[in-house]
Design a protein around this motif. Structure first.
Motif, PDB file in Angstrom:
ATOM      1  N   THR A   1       0.694  -1.088   0.238  1.00  0.00           N
ATOM      2  CA  THR A   1      -0.069   0.036  -0.169  1.00  0.00           C
ATOM      3  C   THR A   1       0.810   1.356  -0.045  1.00  0.00           C
ATOM      4  O   THR A   1       0.743   1.997  -0.839  1.00  0.00           O
ATOM      5  CB  THR A   1      -0.939   0.155   1.227  1.00  0.00           C
TER       6      THR A   1
ATOM      7  N   ASP B   1       3.990   1.647  -0.947  1.00  0.00           N
ATOM      8  CA  ASP B   1       4.675   1.651  -2.178  1.00  0.00           C
ATOM      9  C   ASP B   1       3.809   2.256  -3.367  1.00  0.00           C
ATOM     10  O   ASP B   1       4.222   3.032  -3.956  1.00  0.00           O
ATOM     11  CB  ASP B   1       5.138   0.311  -2.543  1.00  0.00           C
ATOM     12  N   ILE B   2       2.460   1.763  -3.365  1.00  0.00           N
ATOM     13  CA  ILE B   2       1.560   2.219  -4.310  1.00  0.00           C
ATOM     14  C   ILE B   2       1.226   3.656  -4.005  1.00  0.00           C
ATOM     15  O   ILE B   2       1.391   4.397  -5.141  1.00  0.00           O
ATOM     16  CB  ILE B   2       0.188   1.316  -4.356  1.00  0.00           C
ATOM     17  N   TYR B   3       1.249   4.216  -2.946  1.00  0.00           N
ATOM     18  CA  TYR B   3       0.816   5.533  -2.651  1.00  0.00           C
ATOM     19  C   TYR B   3       2.160   6.375  -3.048  1.00  0.00           C
ATOM     20  O   TYR B   3       1.951   7.402  -3.869  1.00  0.00           O
ATOM     21  CB  TYR B   3       0.620   5.649  -1.322  1.00  0.00           C
TER      22      TYR B   3
ATOM     23  N   SER C   1       4.362   5.797  -5.310  1.00  0.00           N
ATOM     24  CA  SER C   1       4.410   5.449  -6.868  1.00  0.00           C
ATOM     25  C   SER C   1       3.397   6.646  -7.431  1.00  0.00           C
ATOM     26  O   SER C   1       3.708   7.402  -8.363  1.00  0.00           O
ATOM     27  CB  SER C   1       4.156   4.320  -7.233  1.00  0.00           C
ATOM     28  N   MET C   2       2.201   6.539  -6.917  1.00  0.00           N
ATOM     29  CA  MET C   2       1.259   7.798  -7.358  1.00  0.00           C
ATOM     30  C   MET C   2       1.581   8.897  -7.292  1.00  0.00           C
ATOM     31  O   MET C   2       1.414   9.808  -7.975  1.00  0.00           O
ATOM     32  CB  MET C   2      -0.424   7.416  -6.649  1.00  0.00           C
TER      33      MET C   2
ATOM     34  N   ARG D   1       4.558  10.088  -6.848  1.00  0.00           N
ATOM     35  CA  ARG D   1       5.771  10.460  -7.932  1.00  0.00           C
ATOM     36  C   ARG D   1       5.185  10.712  -9.441  1.00  0.00           C
ATOM     37  O   ARG D   1       5.299  11.502 -10.050  1.00  0.00           O
ATOM     38  CB  ARG D   1       6.690   9.126  -7.820  1.00  0.00           C
ATOM     39  N   LYS D   2       4.074   9.885  -9.827  1.00  0.00           N
ATOM     40  CA  LYS D   2       3.497  10.047 -10.952  1.00  0.00           C
ATOM     41  C   LYS D   2       2.862  11.436 -11.191  1.00  0.00           C
ATOM     42  O   LYS D   2       2.829  11.949 -12.176  1.00  0.00           O
ATOM     43  CB  LYS D   2       2.584   8.744 -11.061  1.00  0.00           C
TER      44      LYS D   2
ATOM     45  N   GLN E   1       4.669  14.185 -12.454  1.00  0.00           N
ATOM     46  CA  GLN E   1       4.729  14.234 -13.806  1.00  0.00           C
ATOM     47  C   GLN E   1       3.829  14.522 -14.555  1.00  0.00           C
ATOM     48  O   GLN E   1       3.697  14.332 -15.910  1.00  0.00           O
ATOM     49  CB  GLN E   1       5.538  12.869 -14.252  1.00  0.00           C
TER      50      GLN E   1
ATOM     51  N   ASN F   1       1.723   7.298 -22.480  1.00  0.00           N
ATOM     52  CA  ASN F   1       2.062   7.574 -20.964  1.00  0.00           C
ATOM     53  C   ASN F   1       0.580   7.652 -20.388  1.00  0.00           C
ATOM     54  O   ASN F   1       0.223   9.017 -20.127  1.00  0.00           O
ATOM     55  CB  ASN F   1       3.116   8.526 -20.360  1.00  0.00           C
ATOM     56  N   ILE F   2      -0.307   6.748 -20.158  1.00  0.00           N
ATOM     57  CA  ILE F   2      -1.417   6.875 -19.813  1.00  0.00           C
ATOM     58  C   ILE F   2      -1.962   6.453 -18.200  1.00  0.00           C
ATOM     59  O   ILE F   2      -3.103   6.309 -18.036  1.00  0.00           O
ATOM     60  CB  ILE F   2      -2.472   6.478 -20.902  1.00  0.00           C
ATOM     61  N   THR F   3      -0.948   6.118 -17.537  1.00  0.00           N
ATOM     62  CA  THR F   3      -1.269   5.789 -16.126  1.00  0.00           C
ATOM     63  C   THR F   3      -1.212   6.907 -15.283  1.00  0.00           C
ATOM     64  O   THR F   3      -0.195   7.143 -14.409  1.00  0.00           O
ATOM     65  CB  THR F   3       0.001   4.558 -15.614  1.00  0.00           C
TER      66      THR F   3
ATOM     67  N   PRO G   1      -2.492   8.765 -12.296  1.00  0.00           N
ATOM     68  CA  PRO G   1      -3.511   8.566 -10.831  1.00  0.00           C
ATOM     69  C   PRO G   1      -4.080   9.853 -10.972  1.00  0.00           C
ATOM     70  O   PRO G   1      -3.796  11.060 -11.064  1.00  0.00           O
ATOM     71  CB  PRO G   1      -2.372   8.544  -9.872  1.00  0.00           C
TER      72      PRO G   1
ATOM     73  N   HIS H   1      -8.534   7.941  -7.509  1.00  0.00           N
ATOM     74  CA  HIS H   1      -7.252   7.041  -6.932  1.00  0.00           C
ATOM     75  C   HIS H   1      -6.973   7.452  -5.581  1.00  0.00           C
ATOM     76  O   HIS H   1      -6.921   6.548  -4.670  1.00  0.00           O
ATOM     77  CB  HIS H   1      -6.158   6.902  -7.973  1.00  0.00           C
TER      78      HIS H   1
END
Lengths: 332, 286
Positions: free
Chosen positions: B14, B16-18, B20-21, B23-24, B27, B139-141, B143, B147
């Motif tokens: 959990t 880690d995902i947060y 990563s989101m 960070r994303k 961008q 690049n369509i991921t 968040p 989310h």
């Protein structure tokens, strides 16, 4: 045959294989001379636009590629070919070229099979790759030896993200995926599933590294479940999920020692395998937990501990110097 | 999904995902709001929301689609209205293909009558799809606020933060959670309709949705130390967005009141006027 993109030219050397939605070629980047793999996807203008699997594969690999993951195949470029006379256009995915898949790697491995240290190294890379995906909101869903690539030097990378998808925080997934033999029980039972499905596949593949043949070779969904329960035992009725296939349709069977099926495995490896091949998804180890398992720790912590594993003592003494002492080596 | 609702809640991924989101999100392509067709945006977003409702498409999909729409309109001036429809539809279709379950991805023909997409211009659709994907470099991921909201809500209720739930009675927590979800979803919708929210980071919008909901549910204090910790936003960060959300809420409420008054006057039966969901829920919670 030549494929051009805005920036680069590639010349095709040979065909590697044909998949469900295109052909894969080995090719050379005309500029750098580097060998690459081209995955050509044909798009028909009368159809539904870009296939979902292609869209997901490119989207996810673009997303991950910026982070330069160690154990995920690298997507280098995406090229477009214009619409031709028959209303078709090409989309070419350019990947780094990796020598072979894990299935071929195991086929080519001479008797008596892989050395325990080599298995550990491959398993660690496999779990690291899965851990990386899961922590970036991605479930692979189709892990199998054919989708795992291995270089001659033993560097392992996960590939083929056509079935992978992102998941949300309050989202459970349904619908069936993953090649039969590596499918988790909850997928076979058409129950809801999430990241643990990948860990089940990892368990099956881990066993296969020792066996050099698949662990559960079912011929249908139900037969696959029979094969699984033959080994891990029929779960308790109270652990059975709410699915259309009733618990009572399976005959009671006690769990059999996994050691019977994976004879060369060390005690720590056996423990890891057991924790991966758990019927209840919530009880299955997560990728992060698997990485912290004693199996991956013991011989990296001290070179001598590897030789204490009775079954692997002969090989590890020969291999010990090159693998045992340096934890960095394992995941490089 | 009752059994599996929190399948990940104990998992160590959990955090880690947060991360990563977060960070994303840094961008994300910046929204400038310079499209000459910005006045049509609200109409397009509403139309996309209707399609999602009709075809039971997850809200995460809509949020990603609107993200794409905003950024694309910002940089490409599309004069024809039919082209704008095609753009909005393509954003939604790409987003569905990427985020939804396989069985939810409908064939283009399903949407006949819903849009300008016909078999005659499937080629236009493919071209638009490619143009969009190239624009985003595939690049369509991205968040979205949806989310982040999922993460914040589950973190907050998972950690059993006392004041997050109902302060009055313990057995009300389930009940108040239901209202919390209802309100946050409502404010999440508002954040899509008004392009002013597209300027802000999705995590900030998600945090503001929670705070605005707490205002409506009269939970005190509106912003707690626990929520500050989970969302990493302080009151001064979310303040302006809450204000804007609540202003819209007031307008909606007044409109609802007016509507119900008109109805009451017309039928001249009941004298009790509609007092708005917030008041209702509050009195029940008490």
């Amino acid at each position: 045959m030549e494929v051009k993109s805005e920036s680069r030219n590639y010349s095709v050397m040979s065909e590697i294989g044909t998949g469900a939605y295109g052909t894969v070629y080995k090719a050379r980047d005309c500029e750098s001379g580097k060998v690459v793999a081209l995955k050509k996807v044909r798009l028909h203008t009368g159809e539904e636009g870009i296939p979902m699997s292609t869209l997901r594969e490119i989207g996810l690999l673009k997303h991950l590629g910026q982070l330069e993951p160690q154990n995920i195949v690298r997507l280098l470029d995406v090229c477009y070919g214009g619409i031709s006379g028959n209303n078709e256009m090409n989309l070419t995915l350019v990947f780094e070229y990796i020598d072979m898949d894990l299935s071929t790697y195991l086929d080519r491995c001479p008797s008596p099979g892989l050395e325990p240290s080599k298995i550990k190294e491959l398993a660690h890379q496999l779990v690291s790759g899965v851990d990386f995906l899961h922590s970036h909101r991605i479930i692979h869903r189709d892990l199998k030896p054919q989708n795992i690539l291995v270089n001659c030097d033993g560097h392992l990378k996960l590939a083929d993200f056509g079935l992978a998808r992102v998941y949300g925080f309050q989202m459970a997934l349904t619908s069936v995926v993953v090649t039969l033999w590596y499918r988790a029980p909850e997928v076979l039972l058409q129950s809801q599933y999430a990241t643990p499905v990948d860990l089940w596949s990892v368990g099956c593949i881990f066993a296969e590294l020792f066996r050099r043949k698949p662990l559960f070779c079912g011929t249908s969904d139900v037969d696959q479940l029979y094969k699984i329960f033959d080994v891990i035992g029929l779960p308790l009725e109270e652990d059975w999920p709410e699915v259309s296939l009733p618990w009572s349709s399976f005959r009671p069977s006690p769990p059999r020692p996994l050691k019977l099926y994976v004879s060369d495995i060390c005690p720590q490896g056996l423990d890891l395998l057991q924790r991966l091949l758990c019927f209840t998804p919530a009880d299955r180890l997560t990728a992060t937990q698997a990485l912290a398992h004693g199996y991956f720790r013991d011989d990296t912590a001290s070179p001598s501990s590897a030789s204490s594993e009775a079954s692997s003592s002969s090989q590890s003494s020969a291999e010990g110097d090159s693998q045992g002492s340096n934890p960095e080596l394992v995941c490089r | 999904m009752a059994n599996d609702a929190h399948w990940w809640a104990n998992a160590d991924i959990t955090a880690d995902i947060y991360a990563s989101m977060k960070r994303k999100e840094e961008q994300h392509i910046v929204f400038v709001g310079q499209s000459p067709q910005l006045h049509l945006r609200r109409y397009l977003v509403d139309w996309m929301a209707i399609l999602c409702e009709k075809f039971e498409i997850d809200r995460h999909v809509l949020h990603l689609a609107v993200y794409m729409l905003d950024r694309f309109m910002d940089r490409y001036a599309i004069v024809q209205e039919s082209q704008l429809h095609l753009l909005a539809f393509t954003c939604l279709q790409i987003s569905t293909k990427f985020e939804e379950r396989e069985e939810k991805v409908s064939k283009l023909s399903t949407y006949h009558g819903q849009s300008t997409i016909t078999s005659a211009n499937k080629e236009d659709y493919l071209q638009m799809e490619l143009l969009l994907l190239q624009f985003f470099d595939w690049n369509i991921t991205a968040p979205s606020a949806a989310h982040f909201l999922g993460y914040f809500l589950t973190e907050a209720s998972g950690k059993c933060e006392k004041s997050f739930r109902n302060d009055y009675r313990d057995d009300c927590s389930e009940y108040s959670n239901v209202y919390m979800h209802k309100y946050t979803n409502y404010f999440l919708e508002i954040s899509l309709q008004d392009h002013a929210f597209s300027f802000a980071k999705p995590s900030l919008i998600a945090a503001s949705c929670i705070a605005a909901s707490r205002v409506c549910l009269q939970l005190s204090p509106t912003w707690t130390a626990g929520l500050t910790k989970i969302t990493q936003y302080k009151w001064e960060h979310i303040g302006p967005y809450i204000e804007r959300m609540l202003r819209t809420h007031d307008v909606d409420e007044k409109a609802a009141k007016l509507q119900s008054k008109e109805k009451t006057n017309y039928s001249s039966e009941k004298t009790i006027s509609y007092c708005g969901e917030a008041a209702v829920s509050y009195s029940r919670a008490l």
